[in-house]
Each structure stands twice: as C-alpha cells, then as structure tokens.
Design an enzyme around this catalytic site. Structure first.
Site, PDB file in Angstrom:
ATOM      1  N   ARG A   1       0.845  -1.182   0.000  1.00 38.14           N
ATOM      2  CA  ARG A   1       0.000   0.000   0.000  1.00 38.14           C
ATOM      3  C   ARG A   1       0.888   1.242   0.000  1.00 38.14           C
ATOM      4  O   ARG A   1       1.952   1.234   0.618  1.00 38.14           O
ATOM      5  CB  ARG A   1      -0.889   0.016   1.256  1.00 38.14           C
ATOM      6  CG  ARG A   1      -2.066  -0.931   1.184  1.00 38.14           C
ATOM      7  CD  ARG A   1      -3.078  -0.469   0.129  1.00 38.14           C
ATOM      8  NE  ARG A   1      -4.206  -1.375   0.004  1.00 38.14           N
ATOM      9  CZ  ARG A   1      -4.289  -2.346  -0.908  1.00 38.14           C
ATOM     10  NH1 ARG A   1      -3.298  -2.561  -1.755  1.00 38.14           N
ATOM     11  NH2 ARG A   1      -5.367  -3.095  -0.970  1.00 38.14           N
TER      12      ARG A   1
ATOM     13  N   HIS B   1      -1.182   0.459  -9.903  1.00 40.03           N
ATOM     14  CA  HIS B   1      -1.793  -0.574  -9.054  1.00 40.03           C
ATOM     15  C   HIS B   1      -2.249  -1.763  -9.905  1.00 40.03           C
ATOM     16  O   HIS B   1      -3.419  -2.172  -9.839  1.00 40.03           O
ATOM     17  CB  HIS B   1      -2.963   0.021  -8.258  1.00 40.03           C
ATOM     18  CG  HIS B   1      -3.226  -0.711  -6.971  1.00 40.03           C
ATOM     19  ND1 HIS B   1      -3.632  -0.087  -5.820  1.00 40.03           N
ATOM     20  CD2 HIS B   1      -3.121  -2.029  -6.660  1.00 40.03           C
ATOM     21  CE1 HIS B   1      -3.783  -0.985  -4.854  1.00 40.03           C
ATOM     22  NE2 HIS B   1      -3.485  -2.179  -5.345  1.00 40.03           N
TER      23      HIS B   1
END
Lengths: 309, 309
Positions: B224, B272
């Site tokens: 993250r 991502h």
C-alpha cells in the site's frame, strides 16, 4: 608443458591468477605471442580463429569458457586426439533463467506500455493476463532448459519442453522430434530457444516453424544466433503474426551497427549478456580435468564430437 | 434479502453474472441507487466511501475484492456484527511475484542501460552480478511474501524475510521486531514491501528505516502507498543513497498528474496493476462464505478487527 589462455574479451590475467593458485608450478601464457607453441598442452578459450590449432602439435585439451562450444568443435583443424571440455556452471543456468524471466515478464506484463503511461502521467489501469493462462515452450531441455523451465513455472507460466530426441523431465510436458516440435510451437505464447547449435539445429527457427507459433507469440533466444533465420523472424514480426522477440544472441556478433535488427520496434537486442561462467568456476573445472588428464583418468564434461554437445 | 455489488472500477455485471450461477435465487444489485437498502445483507466492494455503511442496517458480511482490506476495516461506521472477509487467491500472489521479479530483474540486469545501448546501436557487453550475490529482503511474510520469496530464490536472489511478530518460514532466513527490521534492512539490496497496512505499519518505510538499506538499494512496493513516506523516499534517492524504486501503489490513487513522483528518473510508477483477484475467484469465495453464513456455520478468511489482517 603449459597452458595457453585465449579468453579475450575476458582478461586472461584473471584466469592466470586463479589457475596459479589451483595448479601451482604449471606454466601459464596470457597470449599466443608469448607462448612456446610446442609446449602448449591445453588452451582455455572463448572462441578460436580458424587455423590456430595447427600451431600447437602437442595440444591435448581445450576448455571452452562459453556454454556454446560449436565454434570450437566445428573447427576443421581440431584433431581427434584433442578433447574439448565445457564448463557446467549452475549459476550460468540461473543467469540465463533471469534473462528469460525478465524478457517474458516484461512482455506479458506490458512494461513498455506502463513506461509510456508514466511519461504521460497517465494512471490508467489494464488487467494483466491471469497467471497460468499463457504457455512458454522451451526448445532444448538440457541443464539450461530445465533451469529456465523451473523459473518460468514458479513465475506463472504453463511450461512445455521440446528436445530433439525423447527425454523425460519430471513435472514438464515434453515432446520430441518433428511432430513434437509442431505441437510444442502451436501452444507456445512464449518460445525460448535453449538448444545447442549443431548442424541439426542451425536455422531451426525459420519462416515455417515460427509460423506454427500462435498469433502474438514472443520469441526469446538465449542460445545462439544461428538458431534463428533472422530475416524470417523479421518477416513474421512485420506481418503481425509474432508479437516480439528478445535476442541476446545474433547470427553475427558483435551485431554490426548497420543491422536492421537494432531499430525494429518489436525486437530487443542485448549484447550476449544473459549469462557468463565466472572465472573462478572455469578455472576450477579446468584445473580438475587437467589433474585427471595428468593422472591418466577420464575427464568430465567432455564434448561428444558426433553430437556437438 | 440481497447482495450489493460495489466493485467499480471492476464492472459489477461480471460479478452478478458469476454469482447468478453460484447463488441462484439471490437478489443482486449492481449499484447502490438500484438497491433496497434495508434488504442488503452482503456487500462485495473494492473500497467504500465514508458513511456508506450507515445506510444498510441489516448488513452482515462485506467481501473485499482487493488483498488490502484496510480501507474497509478502518471505517468508523463498521459495526461489530458485520464481518469482513478477504479473498485468498494464489493467482494474486503469483501476479504480485511476477511484478516483483520483473522490477528486481530489470534493475539487477541493467535493462534500461541495454535499452539505451540498443537505441545507439552499441553492442558493448557488461558483466551481470553473479546470481546469489545480492539479497532481497521481504517485509511481510504472509501468503504474498512467501510466494514472492520462493520466486526470488529460484531467480537467483538470496532471500530474507521480516515479520512484525516472530514467524517461521521453511527455507527463509527470518527476523522480526524492531531489531530484526534493522538487520533485515541492512542486508537488503532489494527491498520488497508485502505488508498489510495497519496503524503499526503505516509510514514504516521512512527516512530512518530507508537509510538502513545498503547504498544503491532498490525498493519495490506492492503493498500500500501508505507504507512509504514518499518525500523521504525521494530524498534518499536524490542523495544517492538509494538506487531506485518501483511503486505499484501510491499514497494517493490515482496518482495525481502533478505528483513529482511521475518524473523522478529513479522511480517507476505503475497504476496498481501488480495483481488483481479474478472475478471467478472472488465470486466463488464469497458464495461459499455466504452459504456458510446461511447455514449458521463459521466463515473462512474473515479479517481480525484488532489486527487489521
């Protein structure tokens, strides 16, 4: 009696330093000019110029520093009583597997698209292919092919292997011969060439065989430039049948600056850097065989002159 | 009673198609606007806007489609009687391992140097680092970390693992806690972040910890954005202490076009895309838990609200 080091472009001083420790008392020459030709019993070489072997009447052993030995075994002046040995270095196999993984994943994961997006500050997502939805076929399932296969499997590729003659490799779907080649190629979204270069494998990847690959397939050659008929590869890339190619080896090395391969948008050229045996490993394996020879014992990793590997 | 699909940017129609086959007879809504809020018992979501849960008084289960669940578990409006489940997809772990392999090998094998040489038609060889001469440290040795570790080992990296609390992983040199983090970082030429994002791990990679890495180290974040203090990373790249970074995740996603990360020469940004669970897998694992819930049995892959993973 003595050992001649013709290892350039790798510096011969590195090999003489390593060998001095392993074979104290042996005479080592770092160039042909410096050597007493009649005394040379062994040569450690990357490749040899035609005719060079005629100078060494007492030569008994040639140690090839590269995995591909075809430049040495194919020399017409190689006498029957001269043995050629190769170096078997597991780290070389791992280095080749790194190169194959890098080129296969770079294509599969659209790295160049994301690089272009980064330059444009564009965060658009694209879904990657599911792992194990694509197949990599490996031609040549010797030490190199098997290491590459294991790495590709763990990296999410279905793996198939092909060898010229029947071979059983645990955990890998194998095929062999001409029919087996056809079926292996037909299923290979990624094709890895890890074959030895022999009269049987020269030009194996030509217009006919490359056309058997699925549309969009990607070709990775870590073996020898002579395996690929380069104009045929370019034609199939230009027609859109193939998706791309990474060539660590080329038919002429160094690749001439004027070669059309350099600027082809679907071809990646690297200067034969996928893997190289370390000086320490070459020196140790040569020294061990040299001591066996001195002791009248049989040698290991000697090339079969008939097979060429 | 019914299931609400808040899966965007993944199309909810794909999930409703899969779930119709798995859970025939259940009511499926493809948007909050279409749903009867009082009837919603389950939500499948990538992330949820603050306050959205207050609308669903009879909610019992939330299924997170992403491996990272911190956006859902950290919501203040998440009631104690609502369970949050995650999807455990071995293919997601393989996808993440592909991304880590690609970025680590691209840096280790100097792909960008060879790309520049190709543009210049320059065939100069450079010796690669020997396999197993460099170490990759993995922070977080859950399912993802262990899959990444196995792939990096076969690709020629020494691998070390670190976890916040003591953990034994066969074949991997492990460390834990603050002292273990220091020793893991000090040995990691490649640092892979595969941690869950929790209050304990947020900002873990900051000026102090990144400075513990060896000079020239390369950072890969597939966890993250919140794990990395981005200005600290940039400062250590600018000072020359770190060699580069590949960030598949960023603190703000989508990464704003004006972010300085886009144009940093040592940073690779991807949107991502390292891995994503397939619609089929999310649907199947949700459906199985949904049937357990209906039958009054205990569920699998439920998040521990205290730990956050």
């Amino acid at each position: 009696m003595s050992i001649l080091l013709l290892t350039r472009p790798q510096p011969p001083e590195l090999f003489s330093e390593a060998l001095r420790a392993l074979l104290p008392g042996e005479t080592l020459w770092e160039s042909a000019d410096a050597a007493d030709a009649a005394a040379v019993e062994a040569i450690i070489a990357w490749q040899l110029k035609p005719g060079v072997l005629l100078r060494y009447p007492n030569l008994r052993l040639i140690c090839a520093t590269a995995a591909g030995v075809e430049k040495i075994t194919a020399m017409p002046d190689l006498r029957d009583n001269v043995m050629v040995m190769r170096v078997v270095d597991p780290l070389v196999n791992t280095g080749l597997a790194q190169y194959v993984l890098l080129m296969a994943l770079r294509h599969m994961r659209s790295l160049q698209l994301f690089e272009a997006q980064q330059r444009a500050h564009d965060w658009t997502r694209h879904r990657p292919p599911d792992p194990y939805s694509l197949t990599a076929g490996i031609l040549g399932m010797g030490e190199v092919g098997r290491t590459v296969a294991a790495a590709l499997q763990i990296a999410g590729f279905n793996v198939r292997g092909w060898s010229r003659t029947p071979k059983d490799v645990p955990g890998i779907a194998m095929s062999d011969g001409a029919d087996g080649l056809r079926s292996c190629l037909a299923q290979s979204n990624y094709l890895v060439c890890a074959l030895p270069l022999t009269p049987q494998t020269r030009g194996l990847l030509n217009r006919d065989t490359l056309a058997m690959l699925p549309r969009g397939a990607y070709v990775i050659n870590v073996a020898r430039g002579g395996h690929v008929v380069e104009p045929d590869l370019v034609a199939l890339l230009d027609s859109g049948h193939l998706g791309g190619a990474a060539l660590d080896v080329q038919d002429t090395e160094p690749l001439p600056p004027a070669s059309p391969l350099w600027d082809h948008p679907a071809i990646t050229i690297t200067p034969h850097i996928a893997a190289q045996a370390s000086v320490a490993t070459v020196s140790a394996q040569f020294a061990a065989n040299w001591q066996r020879l001195r002791a009248g014992r049989s040698l290991v990793n000697v090339i079969d002159g008939t097979l060429g590997y």
